[in-house]
Scaffold this motif. Structure first.
Motif: not given
Length: 207
Positions: A76-86, A89-97, A127-133
């Motif tokens: 699950n290291a790739f595909g996080h263009w909009f940030g990480y998904v918690c 709570c399925s909220g978007i965790i801000p990432c650096l640009w 992304s939520y399905r991936r991270v919960t998996s």
């Protein structure tokens, strides 16, 4: 969100490592094409003897969940263009640009702004399905080992203490030794479980 600085090393800007990440133009490829990102805030456990990746914690600014950094590694290291998904709570965790990424995004804004309207919602669900998996696959060995080691250490101490007392009071028999072993094992398990629950309650109060 407040963090325990005695327990965690806080990795955020202006950390030299993250500054290099933001100014190196080559890393724009990782972000824009591969979707490989780093969170704005990463916590690293100071006292743990585990490998660095196992000591990384990514806090969620929305629900205050303390997520293992390993959730965004390996599969699950790739595909996080909009940030990480918690995963909580399925909220978007801000990432650096990266600065070069921001420049390219600014120049191509008319294109990707149109595309993201239909893609972002679908990306969020995937992304939520991936991270919960990933979270479901995380081993619980470390917590179990901590409980077992505490129980074993306390049981051994109780057992030796009981043997010492019995040997001073009278001749120690095999039956007395077995009884002492059973009692010390039960007490050790109870003590280990109590310590585990106390640690969990303390952690919840702190965060």
């Amino acid at each position: 969100m407040q963090y325990d600085k005695s327990k965690y090393q806080i990795l955020q800007l202006p950390s030299p490592l993250l500054l290099f990440r933001t100014i190196n133009p080559m890393l724009a490829i990782n972000e824009l094409i591969l979707g490989q990102r780093l969170p704005k805030v990463t916590l690293i456990e100071k006292d743990s003897k585990e490998p660095l990746l196992s000591r990384q914690v990514v806090p969620c600014p929305h629900c205050n969940a303390m997520n293992p950094g390993s959730l965004w590694s390996n599969g699950n290291a790739f595909g996080h263009w909009f940030g990480y998904v918690c995963p909580e709570c399925s909220g978007i965790i801000p990432c650096l640009w990266n600065l070069s990424s921001l420049l390219l995004l600014t120049l191509s804004a008319p294109v990707w702004l149109l595309l993201q309207k239909g893609l972002k919602k679908r990306w969020l669900a995937i992304s939520y399905r991936r991270v919960t998996s990933m979270k479901a696959k995380l081993p619980t060995v470390n917590k179990d080992q901590s409980f077992i080691k505490t129980a074993q250490a306390f049981a051994v101490l109780i057992f030796l203490f009981m043997l010492f007392i019995q040997s001073r009071a009278s001749d120690l028999s095999f039956q007395q030794a077995v009884i002492s072993l059973v009692i010390s094992s039960v007490v050790g398990v109870m003590f280990g479980k109590a310590m585990s629950l106390t640690k969990l309650a303390t952690s919840k109060k702190r965060y």
